[in-house]
Structure formats: C-alpha cells, structure tokens
Design an enzyme around this catalytic site. Structure first.
Site, mmCIF file in Angstrom:
data_model
loop_
_atom_site.group_PDB
_atom_site.id
_atom_site.type_symbol
_atom_site.label_atom_id
_atom_site.label_comp_id
_atom_site.label_asym_id
_atom_site.label_seq_id
_atom_site.Cartn_x
_atom_site.Cartn_y
_atom_site.Cartn_z
ATOM 1 C CB ILE A 127 -0.956 0.029 1.210
ATOM 2 C CG1 ILE A 127 -1.645 -1.314 1.410
ATOM 3 C CG2 ILE A 127 -2.006 1.130 1.015
ATOM 4 C CD1 ILE A 127 -2.474 -1.400 2.678
ATOM 5 N N PRO A 128 1.517 1.547 -1.150
ATOM 6 C CG PRO A 128 2.266 1.679 -3.354
ATOM 7 C CD PRO A 128 1.544 0.806 -2.389
ATOM 8 C CG HIS A 129 0.590 5.206 2.508
ATOM 9 N ND1 HIS A 129 0.823 6.069 3.547
ATOM 10 C CD2 HIS A 129 1.158 4.032 2.868
ATOM 11 C CE1 HIS A 129 1.494 5.445 4.505
ATOM 12 N NE2 HIS A 129 1.714 4.204 4.116
ATOM 13 C CB ALA A 130 2.433 10.167 -0.390
ATOM 14 C CG LEU A 189 -4.344 6.310 0.415
ATOM 15 C CD1 LEU A 189 -5.736 6.638 -0.123
ATOM 16 C CD2 LEU A 189 -4.436 5.690 1.804
#
Length: 124
Positions: free
Chosen positions: A20-23, A58
């Site tokens: 879940i790469p997210h920033a 995300l």
C-alpha cells in the site's frame, strides 16, 4: 516523488502479497486510490519477505490524515480475508476487481465509489 520518498524510508509491503504505497500531498484535492494486480510477484521488501501481487496506491491531501489512516486500515482489513484476497488475484478485468471489492466491502462497512477507484491488471 512523495511515494518514492516514502518507500525509501520504509517499505509499504505489508505482507501477504499486499503493498500500500501512500502519501499525503498538498497538490491532492481529494483522496485517490489506484489498484493494480501483478501477474507475477514483485519484490517490495515486504515485512514477511513475500513478493507483492496486489498494490493499492493511496494519495490524499495533507489535511485528510484521519481519512488517509482509515483507508489504510480498511484496505488491510479487507485483504486479510482469504476469500477476498484470492478473488482479487483472480480478477480478469478492472470491473471484476471492482465488483469483488464492492461485494465484500458491504459486509465490512467500507465504502468504495467506482469513480474513486482506478484499477488495472498488469500482464507480463
């Protein structure tokens, strides 16, 4: 750049073939999710050492911290259900992937709108 920076700090490979790469970024006007299913496992330096086949990207505005964290939690909850995990990996189209997520989110009180979810299936 924010996603790459986040990955360099700590892998977002949460285990079980899920990343879940997210920033949170100032340029985002709303919470956005993109989903990808990989034909073959990708090394994501996951906490369990298992290659990733399901990626949920995300992005959210900086001020939406609570919503950002809520979505992260709900994605991990949803993908921890073996039946969902298996169906997601078997989905043959973006519509099938969306329908699978939608079907199971109802029972888990998760709301996904089709216009918020961009889905793709990577074939190699």
């Amino acid at each position: 750049a924010a996603i790459v920076s986040r990955e360099q700090t700590r892998s977002t490979g949460v285990g079980g073939g899920l990343a879940i790469p997210h920033a949170r970024i100032s340029q985002a006007s709303d919470l956005m999710i993109a989903v990808g299913v990989c034909a073959q496992a990708v090394d994501f330096d996951s906490i369990d050492g298992v290659g990733v086949r399901f990626v949920v990207l995300l992005i959210s505005p900086e001020e939406m911290t609570a919503d950002h964290v809520r979505v992260l939690r709900r994605v991990t909850d949803l993908m921890s259900v073996a039946a969902v995990h298996d169906k997601v990996l078997q989905a043959e189209s973006a519509d099938a992937l969306y329908d699978t997520i939608r079907q199971h989110e109802i029972s888990m009180d998760i709301s996904v709108r089709r216009d918020m979810l961009a889905a793709s299936r990577a074939k190699k």
